[in-house]
Design an enzyme around this catalytic site. Structure first.
Site, mmCIF file in Angstrom:
data_model
loop_
_atom_site.group_PDB
_atom_site.id
_atom_site.type_symbol
_atom_site.label_atom_id
_atom_site.label_comp_id
_atom_site.label_asym_id
_atom_site.label_seq_id
_atom_site.Cartn_x
_atom_site.Cartn_y
_atom_site.Cartn_z
ATOM 1 N N LEU A 255 0.854 -1.181 0.000
ATOM 2 C CA LEU A 255 0.000 0.000 0.000
ATOM 3 C C LEU A 255 0.892 1.234 0.000
ATOM 4 O O LEU A 255 1.357 1.703 1.040
ATOM 5 C CB LEU A 255 -0.919 -0.014 1.225
ATOM 6 C CG LEU A 255 -1.844 -1.231 1.353
ATOM 7 C CD1 LEU A 255 -2.610 -1.190 2.673
ATOM 8 C CD2 LEU A 255 -2.812 -1.308 0.172
ATOM 9 N N ASP A 256 1.163 1.748 -1.187
ATOM 10 C CA ASP A 256 2.097 2.854 -1.326
ATOM 11 C C ASP A 256 1.562 4.128 -0.663
ATOM 12 O O ASP A 256 0.395 4.485 -0.840
ATOM 13 C CB ASP A 256 2.347 3.121 -2.817
ATOM 14 C CG ASP A 256 3.260 4.305 -3.048
ATOM 15 O OD1 ASP A 256 4.451 4.187 -2.721
ATOM 16 O OD2 ASP A 256 2.768 5.346 -3.529
ATOM 17 N N ALA A 257 2.425 4.797 0.110
ATOM 18 C CA ALA A 257 2.111 6.104 0.694
ATOM 19 C C ALA A 257 0.772 6.112 1.421
ATOM 20 O O ALA A 257 0.071 7.123 1.449
ATOM 21 C CB ALA A 257 2.127 7.178 -0.394
ATOM 22 N N VAL A 258 0.436 4.992 2.036
ATOM 23 C CA VAL A 258 -0.910 4.848 2.612
ATOM 24 C C VAL A 258 -1.133 5.784 3.794
ATOM 25 O O VAL A 258 -2.277 6.139 4.102
ATOM 26 C CB VAL A 258 -1.164 3.379 3.014
ATOM 27 C CG1 VAL A 258 -0.341 2.982 4.230
ATOM 28 C CG2 VAL A 258 -2.643 3.126 3.255
#
Length: 579
Positions: free
Chosen positions: A242-245
């Protein structure tokens, strides 16, 4: 198969999370979410997902992960995912049974992190069938870049035309208000002016004007994203990053980082995966100070399965810069066990720089300056972030890990020695180890790519000809080949030892300040495994409490001598139990 609506514990947990997110409309959102999820229950039960997902849910000592772009290796117009598969099958195989493919979708900027279409594989890489083929033999991690989407996406173009449902998919903001409390990972403007069918609007753009933040306060956005994630699982993903969540939920007057609603969204993804796709795992990417980072563990069973160990890359680098274990050992001694079934995701290098935020409160300002100066002296750059008071602070070091570790004048033997010793430490720790493809191949910094593009992160994102890789790896005299094969040797030994299970106990050994020293203990047999790495150019002698089996040398030893940057895994008998 019990119908989703009849799984009362699931429905109750989902409702509670939706109530936190949408307090004024949660009953209808719950109904809409269940309608959205019900088809997925039958689709995934019918066989969607990878064989790894169905057959091996648990992460063990046999697991490691390769981090790579899908097009790092190129071969004369061949879809690059097929080239990656050829590399893995030819040179790696079971030694690294999982692969993290950085964003592999159609995109407009930021080397893949500005996704145009979440469901379309970049044609240069191949098609979904290539992903599924890779997932039939390896555990695949896919990137979910869902904090933001490209301004050239169908969603944002629909927003510009004021069309439904996209008119509510993005965050409109008043530029006259005070945004000084908002965490800024970059020095670019937070708001971007755009012309829409309804006139000029200012939209929230955390990372760049081309990457427009999604509005998770609109329930339809959450449902769209859930469809995307389950589609990734259906196409073979064992892990979802989950990128840059940490940025996904915005509330003016706050830092807009790690808000309760953000944690609720991560918990909801875990809940849905546990119910519809048992064995699929999520890993939030939150490059922040350690205590903030580990908040995503939750209870250990209700939020992240794995959490990035962002503190590790700069601390290992610091250990070799100072030839001292003081900071690394001190941090490891304070490190608490991961709760529940969760674990750390350990790495030293990635497509981004060496993060500096994770060192806040761990390294002194002088130690941080020393790392930055070493990076600059070795040809790299330092990236900065904006602070709420208008100042800037270091965010990351942009340089390949091998060049960060070794001065430019270092010999080939010293460069290989430092790099292998650093990865020995990586492979010795609790958690799942991940190795960046340029580290595996011994690639130096792509200074030309960085300077030509003006993008500092390009220093560690070079493309490599598949033919050149084959030629270099087959040349046993090359630096790249020697490092590559010795690193694979370490992986081969590691996967045979139960003491390296990701959750097996670890304890720091107080031996010599120049020595990384850690004890891992097998849960079942109680056998001890000493992990020793020389952080210095000195030769170190160490007597052992018991005769040990040197796993790398294949012989019994009563003491160990470690030359410059040498290392050893020593298996000792279980400690005697007191009466």
């Amino acid at each position: 198969m019990i119908p989703l609506r009849q799984q009362l514990e699931f429905v109750g947990s989902l409702h509670a999370l939706l109530q936190l997110l949408y307090p004024h409309q949660h009953p209808q959102v719950l109904e809409q979410m269940l309608e959205r999820l019900e088809p997925w229950q039958s689709r995934l039960a019918a066989g969607g997902g990878s064989s790894h997902l169905r057959q091996q849910a648990e992460v063990t000592e046999r697991d490691a992960m390769l981090i790579t772009y899908g097009d790092t290796l190129i071969d004369d117009g061949e879809p690059t995912l097929r080239t990656l598969m050829a590399f893995l099958d030819t040179y790696v195989g079971e030694l690294i049974p999982n692969v993290h493919i950085l964003p592999c979708f159609s995109y407009s900027s930021d080397d893949g992190f500005s996704v145009i279409d979440y469901q379309q594989i970049n044609p240069v890489l191949g098609q979904w069938r290539d992903v599924r083929h890779l997932a039939s033999e390896y555990g695949v991690m896919l990137d979910a870049v869902v904090n933001h989407i490209s301004r050239w996406s169908r969603w944002f173009q629909g927003y510009l035309r004021s069309e439904e449902p996209w008119s509510q998919y993005f965050i409109e903001a008043d530029p006259s208000l005070d945004y000084s409390m908002v965490t800024r990972p970059r020095t670019l403007p937070l708001l971007t002016a755009v012309q829409t069918a309804a006139g000029e609007k200012h939209v929230w753009t955390t990372f760049s004007a081309d990457q427009v933040d999604l509005n998770f306060a609109e329930p339809r956005v959450l449902m769209e994203v859930m469809d995307v994630l389950l589609g990734y699982v259906e196409n073979g993903a064992r892990f979802i990053r989950l990128d840059a969540v940490g940025f996904v939920w915005k509330a003016l007057g706050t830092s807009c980082m790690h808000l309760p609603q953000t944690h609720a969204i991560v918990k909801m993804i875990r809940l849905v995966f546990n119910t519809l796709a048992p064995g699929a795992m999520i890993i939030p990417e939150t490059n922040v100070p350690h205590q903030e980072n580990i908040s995503y563990f939750g209870s250990g069973r209700d939020e992240a399965d794995l959490v990035y160990q962002f503190t590790l890359p700069p601390l290992v680098l610091h250990s070799f810069v100072t030839a001292s274990n003081k900071a690394l050992h001190g941090w490891l001694q304070r490190l608490e066990d991961c709760p529940g079934d969760s674990m750390f995701f350990n790495f030293l290098a990635s497509h981004d720089g060496i993060g500096m935020r994770a060192t806040e409160g761990i390294l002194s300002d002088e130690d941080r300056r020393r790392l930055m100066q070493q990076c600059l002296d070795n040809g790299g750059r330092v990236g900065y972030k904006s602070n709420s008071d208008g100042s800037q602070s270091p965010y990351e070091l942009n340089i390949s890990y091998i060049d960060a570790l070794s001065p430019p004048a270092a010999s080939m033997d010293e460069r290989i020695g430092r790099m292998l010793a650093a990865h020995f430490i990586l492979l010795s720790l609790q958690g799942l180890p991940a190795i960046y493809i340029h580290s595996l191949l011994g690639s130096g910094s792509d200074f030309h790519g960085m300077q030509a593009s003006g993008v500092s992160r390009r220093v560690n994102r070079g493309k490599i000809s598949w033919r050149d890789v084959q030629r270099v790896l087959e040349d046993s005299s090359s630096e790249n080949s020697q490092q590559f094969r010795r690193l694979l040797d370490l992986l081969a030994v590691r996967r045979r030892e139960p003491a390296f299970h990701p959750r097996s106990p670890q304890r720091v050994l107080d031996v010599d300040s120049r020595l990384f020293a850690l004890q891992r203990t097998c849960h079942h047999s109680g056998q001890r495994l000493w992990c020793l790495a020389n952080l210095s150019a000195d030769t170190l002698m160490l007597p052992l409490p018991d005769e040990a089996q040197d796993l790398l040398q294949g012989k019994a030893v009563a003491e160990v001598s470690l030359g410059a940057f040498a290392y050893a895994w020593l298996k000792l008998p279980a400690e005697a139990q007191s009466a």
